[in-house]
Design an enzyme around this catalytic site. Structure first.
Site, PDB file in Angstrom:
ATOM      1  N   GLY A 109       0.849  -1.198   0.000  1.00 48.57           N
ATOM      2  CA  GLY A 109       0.000   0.000   0.000  1.00 48.57           C
ATOM      3  C   GLY A 109       0.882   1.245   0.000  1.00 48.57           C
ATOM      4  O   GLY A 109       2.079   1.178  -0.315  1.00 48.57           O
ATOM      5  N   ILE A 152       2.021   3.117   2.483  1.00 49.93           N
ATOM      6  CA  ILE A 152       3.122   3.176   3.463  1.00 49.93           C
ATOM      7  C   ILE A 152       4.283   2.295   2.997  1.00 49.93           C
ATOM      8  O   ILE A 152       5.445   2.709   3.012  1.00 49.93           O
ATOM      9  CB  ILE A 152       2.631   2.753   4.864  1.00 49.93           C
ATOM     10  CG1 ILE A 152       1.606   3.764   5.381  1.00 49.93           C
ATOM     11  CG2 ILE A 152       3.803   2.618   5.843  1.00 49.93           C
ATOM     12  CD1 ILE A 152       0.878   3.356   6.650  1.00 49.93           C
ATOM     13  N   THR A 206       4.553  -3.638  11.306  1.00 50.71           N
ATOM     14  CA  THR A 206       3.916  -2.366  11.661  1.00 50.71           C
ATOM     15  C   THR A 206       2.453  -2.356  11.203  1.00 50.71           C
ATOM     16  O   THR A 206       1.839  -1.299  11.142  1.00 50.71           O
ATOM     17  CB  THR A 206       4.648  -1.176  10.988  1.00 50.71           C
ATOM     18  OG1 THR A 206       4.742  -1.432   9.589  1.00 50.71           O
ATOM     19  CG2 THR A 206       6.019  -0.948  11.560  1.00 50.71           C
ATOM     20  N   SER A 207       1.929  -3.537  10.850  1.00 50.69           N
ATOM     21  CA  SER A 207       0.554  -3.560  10.298  1.00 50.69           C
ATOM     22  C   SER A 207      -0.463  -3.816  11.407  1.00 50.69           C
ATOM     23  O   SER A 207      -0.963  -2.863  12.016  1.00 50.69           O
ATOM     24  CB  SER A 207       0.453  -4.589   9.178  1.00 50.69           C
ATOM     25  OG  SER A 207       0.666  -5.894   9.691  1.00 50.69           O
ATOM     26  N   ARG A 208      -0.713  -5.070  11.702  1.00 50.71           N
ATOM     27  CA  ARG A 208      -1.592  -5.449  12.802  1.00 50.71           C
ATOM     28  C   ARG A 208      -1.028  -6.722  13.418  1.00 50.71           C
ATOM     29  O   ARG A 208      -0.562  -7.614  12.685  1.00 50.71           O
ATOM     30  CB  ARG A 208      -3.021  -5.716  12.306  1.00 50.71           C
ATOM     31  CG  ARG A 208      -3.770  -4.477  11.833  1.00 50.71           C
ATOM     32  CD  ARG A 208      -4.088  -3.520  12.997  1.00 50.71           C
ATOM     33  NE  ARG A 208      -4.866  -2.381  12.591  1.00 50.71           N
ATOM     34  CZ  ARG A 208      -4.386  -1.142  12.426  1.00 50.71           C
ATOM     35  NH1 ARG A 208      -3.104  -0.888  12.614  1.00 50.71           N
ATOM     36  NH2 ARG A 208      -5.180  -0.150  12.090  1.00 50.71           N
ATOM     37  N   GLU A 240      -2.968  -6.048  22.173  1.00 53.30           N
ATOM     38  CA  GLU A 240      -2.286  -4.794  22.522  1.00 53.30           C
ATOM     39  C   GLU A 240      -2.940  -4.221  23.752  1.00 53.30           C
ATOM     40  O   GLU A 240      -4.170  -4.099  23.768  1.00 53.30           O
ATOM     41  CB  GLU A 240      -2.422  -3.779  21.372  1.00 53.30           C
ATOM     42  CG  GLU A 240      -1.549  -4.131  20.206  1.00 53.30           C
ATOM     43  CD  GLU A 240      -1.587  -3.104  19.074  1.00 53.30           C
ATOM     44  OE1 GLU A 240      -2.014  -1.946  19.304  1.00 53.30           O
ATOM     45  OE2 GLU A 240      -1.190  -3.458  17.965  1.00 53.30           O
ATOM     46  N   HIS A 253       2.706   0.720  19.296  1.00 57.39           N
ATOM     47  CA  HIS A 253       1.850   1.127  18.165  1.00 57.39           C
ATOM     48  C   HIS A 253       2.091   2.610  17.856  1.00 57.39           C
ATOM     49  O   HIS A 253       1.194   3.452  17.969  1.00 57.39           O
ATOM     50  CB  HIS A 253       0.376   0.871  18.495  1.00 57.39           C
ATOM     51  CG  HIS A 253      -0.490   0.708  17.280  1.00 57.39           C
ATOM     52  ND1 HIS A 253      -1.409  -0.290  17.123  1.00 57.39           N
ATOM     53  CD2 HIS A 253      -0.566   1.436  16.141  1.00 57.39           C
ATOM     54  CE1 HIS A 253      -2.024  -0.173  15.967  1.00 57.39           C
ATOM     55  NE2 HIS A 253      -1.527   0.880  15.346  1.00 57.39           N
TER      56      HIS A 253
HETATM   57  C1  DGY Z   1      -3.977   3.421  12.033  1.00 55.97           C
HETATM   58  O1  DGY Z   1      -4.031   4.595  11.648  1.00 55.97           O
HETATM   59  O2  DGY Z   1      -4.746   2.541  11.619  1.00 55.97           O
HETATM   60  C2  DGY Z   1      -2.960   3.113  13.079  1.00 55.97           C
HETATM   61  O3  DGY Z   1      -2.595   1.800  13.079  1.00 55.97           O
HETATM   62  C3  DGY Z   1      -3.476   3.537  14.442  1.00 55.97           C
HETATM   63  O4  DGY Z   1      -3.152   4.851  14.602  1.00 55.97           O
END
Ligand code: DGY
Length: 321
Positions: A154, A156, A235-237, A266, A285
């Site tokens: 995506g 990012i 850094t996703s989920r 979390e 996060h």
């Molecule tokens: C998002 O923007 O989805 C982040 O993971 C939480 O700030």
């Protein structure tokens, strides 16, 4: 005057903006309100301004009488029962775009940290283990020209790839639901249509896909077994990886080290072996958490509410099929 409930007391600029249009009720606490609190304070409100960890349940939505918009200060919206929102004709906003470069910087930071054992060696220094000049316990790996694999290309991940390629001449391959041929051509990315092939030959692996039933534990035992000394960044989920299997992979060397900005759950269990593993770096996060982007996301969430109030198009609306 219509009312808005904002679930934190952090957003001074966004509250100022909202106060030009609404009476703003601020949850005067830096922790998430409970379901009962949200029900109580959003009574009679036109909008709720929520954070990523406010669980906006069916109960909350069904109890609301005047609610027209739930504006989440996040890209993700899995904290909101969007189907109930749709049934109740409540619109949902989110804040993509503004956080892209900030998250890409952070991901690069995690990669560099793992590569050169920065946090790992700092922990040793704090324990008093720097007795003489001896780099050998902390020798890391180069980044320059190494192989980076990405899952989910995506915005990012694209911004992160640019950094990896232009800054470090990394050799970047990816797997994504859709191949991005334009980016392949522009950046020299290599698309690999099989995740197992992608991860079996990389030095660094960074996970960026959103969490869906298809990406739940997309990295599981089978994938960990294929890795060879991989440095893993998520850094996703949290639930995109099986954390129990990650611990095994760290102990047997398939994964050399891992940086998790997201965990499942979390916050994580502080007594768990994974959290206390010397080769794990966990951040709270924090990917989008620069001062500038924190504020931009809040202003965008506020603007989404104002736009719905004025019958204008939202800056970013979650389209519920
Ligand atoms: C998002 O923007 O989805 C982040 O993971 C939480 O700030």
């Amino acid at each position: 005057m219509d009312k808005i409930f904002i679930t934190r007391n952090w957003h001074v600029d966004a509250v100022k903006l909202l106060e030009n249009h609404f009476e703003v009720i601020v949850w005067n606490n830096s922790n998430s309100p409970t379901e009962d609190d949200i029900i109580k304070y959003s009574k009679g409100c036109f909008g709720v301004f929520s954070e990523f960890d406010d669980i906006i349940t069916k109960n909350i939505i069904d109890s609301s009488d005047q609610l027209k918009i739930i504006s989440n200060r996040a890209v993700g919206y899995e904290n909101i029962d969007i189907n109930t929102a749709k049934l109740n004709k409540i619109r949902v906003g989110n804040t993509p775009g503004v956080l892209v470069e900030t998250c890409a910087d952070f991901t690069m930071g995690l990669l560099l940290d793992l590569a050169r054992n920065i946090t790992y060696s700092n922990r040793a220094v704090l324990k008093g283990n720097w007795k003489s000049f001896n780099q050998t316990p902390y020798l890391g790996t180069d980044v320059y020209k190494k192989k980076l694999a990405i899952i989910g290309l995506g915005q990012i991940a694209t911004a992160f790839s640019r950094r990896a390629i232009h800054g470090f001449q990394m050799d970047v391959s990816y797997w994504s639901r859709n191949r991005k041929i334009n980016l392949d051509n522009e950046l020299g990315l290599q698309y690999i249509d099989n995740i197992n092939d992608l991860i079996s030959s990389c030095d660094y692996l960074s996970i960026h896909c959103s969490l869906t039933p298809e990406t739940y534990r997309i990295i599981d035992k089978e994938q960990f077994m294929l890795m060879k000394n991989v440095k893993l960044i998520n850094t996703s989920r949290g639930p995109t990886i099986n954390q129990d299997e990650l611990l095994i992979a760290l102990n047997n060397g398939n994964v050399e080290s891992a940086a998790l900005d997201v965990t499942d759950p979390e916050p994580p269990d502080y007594n768990s072996e994974l959290v206390n593993h010397p080769k794990i770096l966990i951040t709270p996060h924090l990917g989008s958490g620069s001062r500038e982007t924190f504020n931009k996301m809040a202003l965008m969430a506020a603007q989404n509410i104002i736009n719905v109030h004025k019958n204008h198009e939202m800056v970013s609306e979650v389209i519920i099929d």
